[in-house]
Design a protein around this motif. Sequence first.
Motif, PDB file in Angstrom:
ATOM      1  N   LYS A 201     -47.810  19.196 -21.909  1.00 33.57           N
ATOM      2  CA  LYS A 201     -46.864  18.404 -22.701  1.00 33.57           C
ATOM      3  C   LYS A 201     -45.494  19.089 -22.849  1.00 33.57           C
ATOM      4  CE  LYS A 201     -50.527  15.968 -25.136  1.00 33.57           C
ATOM      5  NZ  LYS A 201     -51.023  15.454 -23.936  1.00 33.57           N
ATOM      6  N   LEU A 202     -45.081  19.751 -21.768  1.00 33.05           N
ATOM      7  CA  LEU A 202     -43.786  20.433 -21.759  1.00 33.05           C
ATOM      8  C   LEU A 202     -42.730  19.639 -20.986  1.00 33.05           C
ATOM      9  CD1 LEU A 202     -45.100  24.047 -21.227  1.00 33.05           C
ATOM     10  CD2 LEU A 202     -44.282  23.020 -23.348  1.00 33.05           C
ATOM     11  N   VAL A 203     -43.172  18.721 -20.137  1.00 29.53           N
ATOM     12  CA  VAL A 203     -42.269  17.796 -19.455  1.00 29.53           C
ATOM     13  C   VAL A 203     -42.915  16.420 -19.501  1.00 29.53           C
ATOM     14  CG1 VAL A 203     -41.327  19.571 -17.909  1.00 29.53           C
ATOM     15  CG2 VAL A 203     -43.233  18.152 -17.127  1.00 29.53           C
ATOM     16  N   GLY A 204     -42.114  15.394 -19.297  1.00 30.81           N
ATOM     17  CA  GLY A 204     -42.614  14.026 -19.299  1.00 30.81           C
ATOM     18  C   GLY A 204     -43.276  13.656 -17.988  1.00 30.81           C
ATOM     19  N   GLU A 205     -43.994  12.572 -18.004  1.00 33.20           N
ATOM     20  CA  GLU A 205     -44.715  12.113 -16.816  1.00 33.20           C
ATOM     21  C   GLU A 205     -43.790  11.712 -15.683  1.00 33.20           C
ATOM     22  OE1 GLU A 205     -47.446   9.032 -17.830  1.00 33.20           O
ATOM     23  OE2 GLU A 205     -48.477  10.248 -19.322  1.00 33.20           O
ATOM     24  N   ASN A 206     -42.562  11.375 -15.992  1.00 34.08           N
ATOM     25  CA  ASN A 206     -41.616  10.937 -14.965  1.00 34.08           C
ATOM     26  C   ASN A 206     -40.559  11.986 -14.639  1.00 34.08           C
ATOM     27  OD1 ASN A 206     -42.812   8.335 -14.710  1.00 34.08           O
ATOM     28  ND2 ASN A 206     -41.842   7.764 -16.633  1.00 34.08           N
ATOM     29  N   ASP A 207     -40.646  13.137 -15.237  1.00 32.32           N
ATOM     30  CA  ASP A 207     -39.660  14.184 -14.981  1.00 32.32           C
ATOM     31  C   ASP A 207     -39.821  14.746 -13.570  1.00 32.32           C
ATOM     32  OD1 ASP A 207     -38.644  13.896 -17.507  1.00 32.32           O
ATOM     33  OD2 ASP A 207     -39.590  15.691 -18.329  1.00 32.32           O
ATOM     34  N   VAL A 208     -38.706  15.068 -12.961  1.00 31.49           N
ATOM     35  CA  VAL A 208     -38.693  15.657 -11.625  1.00 31.49           C
ATOM     36  C   VAL A 208     -38.377  17.138 -11.772  1.00 31.49           C
ATOM     37  CG1 VAL A 208     -37.539  15.652  -9.384  1.00 31.49           C
ATOM     38  CG2 VAL A 208     -37.925  13.479 -10.580  1.00 31.49           C
ATOM     39  N   MET A 209     -39.196  17.970 -11.170  1.00 32.86           N
ATOM     40  CA  MET A 209     -38.944  19.408 -11.179  1.00 32.86           C
ATOM     41  C   MET A 209     -38.330  19.810  -9.841  1.00 32.86           C
ATOM     42  SD  MET A 209     -39.793  20.764 -14.075  1.00 32.86           S
ATOM     43  CE  MET A 209     -39.120  19.291 -14.821  1.00 32.86           C
ATOM     44  N   ASN A 210     -37.251  20.566  -9.941  1.00 37.31           N
ATOM     45  CA  ASN A 210     -36.567  21.093  -8.762  1.00 37.31           C
ATOM     46  C   ASN A 210     -35.857  22.386  -9.177  1.00 37.31           C
ATOM     47  OD1 ASN A 210     -34.030  20.355  -9.968  1.00 37.31           O
ATOM     48  ND2 ASN A 210     -34.307  18.281  -9.159  1.00 37.31           N
ATOM     49  N   ALA A 211     -35.058  22.935  -8.291  1.00 40.16           N
ATOM     50  CA  ALA A 211     -34.399  24.220  -8.577  1.00 40.16           C
ATOM     51  C   ALA A 211     -33.449  24.134  -9.759  1.00 40.16           C
ATOM     52  CB  ALA A 211     -33.657  24.711  -7.333  1.00 40.16           C
ATOM     53  N   GLU A 212     -32.957  22.947 -10.071  1.00 39.64           N
ATOM     54  CA  GLU A 212     -32.033  22.787 -11.195  1.00 39.64           C
ATOM     55  C   GLU A 212     -32.775  22.533 -12.514  1.00 39.64           C
ATOM     56  OE1 GLU A 212     -28.801  19.498 -12.569  1.00 39.64           O
ATOM     57  OE2 GLU A 212     -28.730  20.117 -10.475  1.00 39.64           O
ATOM     58  N   THR A 213     -33.811  21.714 -12.474  1.00 34.11           N
ATOM     59  CA  THR A 213     -34.480  21.310 -13.711  1.00 34.11           C
ATOM     60  C   THR A 213     -35.555  22.290 -14.175  1.00 34.11           C
ATOM     61  OG1 THR A 213     -36.058  19.934 -12.475  1.00 34.11           O
ATOM     62  CG2 THR A 213     -34.047  18.863 -13.307  1.00 34.11           C
ATOM     63  N   LEU A 214     -36.248  22.916 -13.247  1.00 37.31           N
ATOM     64  CA  LEU A 214     -37.365  23.793 -13.624  1.00 37.31           C
ATOM     65  C   LEU A 214     -36.951  24.940 -14.541  1.00 37.31           C
ATOM     66  CD1 LEU A 214     -40.376  24.434 -13.414  1.00 37.31           C
ATOM     67  CD2 LEU A 214     -39.864  25.716 -11.327  1.00 37.31           C
ATOM     68  N   PRO A 215     -35.873  25.668 -14.258  1.00 41.20           N
ATOM     69  CA  PRO A 215     -35.502  26.775 -15.159  1.00 41.20           C
ATOM     70  C   PRO A 215     -35.095  26.309 -16.563  1.00 41.20           C
ATOM     71  CG  PRO A 215     -34.373  26.991 -13.052  1.00 41.20           C
ATOM     72  CD  PRO A 215     -35.021  25.644 -13.064  1.00 41.20           C
ATOM     73  N   LYS A 216     -34.787  25.037 -16.717  1.00 46.21           N
ATOM     74  CA  LYS A 216     -34.371  24.518 -18.024  1.00 46.21           C
ATOM     75  C   LYS A 216     -35.547  24.201 -18.946  1.00 46.21           C
ATOM     76  CE  LYS A 216     -30.075  22.600 -16.224  1.00 46.21           C
ATOM     77  NZ  LYS A 216     -29.341  21.393 -15.873  1.00 46.21           N
ATOM     78  N   VAL A 217     -36.768  24.219 -18.416  1.00 47.48           N
ATOM     79  CA  VAL A 217     -37.950  23.960 -19.245  1.00 47.48           C
ATOM     80  C   VAL A 217     -38.187  25.174 -20.125  1.00 47.48           C
ATOM     81  CG1 VAL A 217     -40.430  23.499 -19.245  1.00 47.48           C
ATOM     82  CG2 VAL A 217     -38.963  22.449 -17.497  1.00 47.48           C
ATOM     83  N   LYS A 218     -38.101  24.989 -21.422  1.00 49.92           N
ATOM     84  CA  LYS A 218     -38.307  26.108 -22.355  1.00 49.92           C
ATOM     85  C   LYS A 218     -39.788  26.199 -22.694  1.00 49.92           C
ATOM     86  CE  LYS A 218     -36.460  28.561 -26.221  1.00 49.92           C
ATOM     87  NZ  LYS A 218     -37.161  29.200 -27.033  1.00 49.92           N
ATOM     88  N   MET A 219     -40.370  27.312 -22.346  1.00 49.77           N
ATOM     89  CA  MET A 219     -41.787  27.531 -22.609  1.00 49.77           C
ATOM     90  C   MET A 219     -41.975  27.948 -24.066  1.00 49.77           C
ATOM     91  SD  MET A 219     -43.019  26.783 -19.661  1.00 49.77           S
ATOM     92  CE  MET A 219     -44.636  27.463 -19.378  1.00 49.77           C
ATOM     93  N   PRO A 220     -43.055  27.492 -24.711  1.00 55.37           N
ATOM     94  CA  PRO A 220     -43.261  27.767 -26.133  1.00 55.37           C
ATOM     95  C   PRO A 220     -43.341  29.255 -26.487  1.00 55.37           C
ATOM     96  CG  PRO A 220     -44.786  26.083 -25.376  1.00 55.37           C
ATOM     97  CD  PRO A 220     -44.070  26.605 -24.171  1.00 55.37           C
ATOM     98  N   ASN A 221     -43.811  30.058 -25.571  1.00 60.89           N
ATOM     99  CA  ASN A 221     -44.001  31.480 -25.872  1.00 60.89           C
ATOM    100  C   ASN A 221     -42.874  32.356 -25.321  1.00 60.89           C
ATOM    101  OD1 ASN A 221     -45.605  33.392 -27.203  1.00 60.89           O
ATOM    102  ND2 ASN A 221     -46.587  33.994 -25.298  1.00 60.89           N
ATOM    103  N   ARG A 222     -41.791  31.765 -24.887  1.00 63.48           N
ATOM    104  CA  ARG A 222     -40.706  32.515 -24.249  1.00 63.48           C
ATOM    105  C   ARG A 222     -40.183  33.654 -25.121  1.00 63.48           C
ATOM    106  NH1 ARG A 222     -35.328  29.842 -21.805  1.00 63.48           N
ATOM    107  NH2 ARG A 222     -36.825  29.195 -20.240  1.00 63.48           N
ATOM    108  N   ASP A 223     -40.016  33.411 -26.390  1.00 62.85           N
ATOM    109  CA  ASP A 223     -39.396  34.413 -27.260  1.00 62.85           C
ATOM    110  C   ASP A 223     -40.371  35.449 -27.808  1.00 62.85           C
ATOM    111  OD1 ASP A 223     -36.970  33.130 -26.875  1.00 62.85           O
ATOM    112  OD2 ASP A 223     -37.332  31.763 -28.548  1.00 62.85           O
ATOM    113  N   ASN A 224     -41.615  35.414 -27.376  1.00 57.40           N
ATOM    114  CA  ASN A 224     -42.614  36.357 -27.878  1.00 57.40           C
ATOM    115  C   ASN A 224     -42.908  37.498 -26.920  1.00 57.40           C
ATOM    116  OD1 ASN A 224     -42.896  34.940 -30.272  1.00 57.40           O
ATOM    117  ND2 ASN A 224     -44.390  33.556 -29.368  1.00 57.40           N
ATOM    118  N   PHE A 225     -42.042  37.691 -25.950  1.00 57.73           N
ATOM    119  CA  PHE A 225     -42.179  38.797 -25.017  1.00 57.73           C
ATOM    120  C   PHE A 225     -41.038  39.782 -25.238  1.00 57.73           C
ATOM    121  CE2 PHE A 225     -44.679  35.587 -22.922  1.00 57.73           C
ATOM    122  CZ  PHE A 225     -45.704  36.313 -22.336  1.00 57.73           C
TER     123      PHE A 225
END
Length: 176
Positions: free
Chosen positions: A144-168
Amino acid sequence: MSTLKPLLALGLALAFGSGAAAADTPGLGKPISEADIKPWDIAIMPDGTGLPPGSGTPAQGARVFAEKCVTCHGEGGKGGPGAGPVFANNPLDRIEAAKSPGNFWGYSTILYDFIRRAMPFQAPRTLTDNEVYALTAYILSLNKLVGENDVMNAETLPKVKMPNRDNFIIRFPDRI
């Protein structure tokens, strides 16, 4: 003068003989070209540096998953005989908590990199770039981090913020 001649001979031998000796190698291996390195230089950075051209959607990823991943990861990514689930909705509140890309991994690009390098288990590095983008999109949608119709590519993938990103704790943040 008798000691000077041997020293002069030694000096000349070293001066002229060292070039030939330095040119000789043990004859092991061969020089490697940039073209030979390129297929193995597949590192993907958290900011997306190194992502190849291509794209994929969760729907496309579901088809690839059913064909190439379900044997180990189970129907719908719920876990199977060879691997755990590809999604977990539980919090990371204890050491035993189930970890998945959605609740543990810090960057979405790590998921792409891992799938590209290591999957499928029985034939790593056989997926196309589009298949890897599609599988990444599918797994991110299961979490549930992207929508069912979202397209992942070199531009969009790095923009997905993972829930645990700030815990490292990033050891070398200036390298990212």
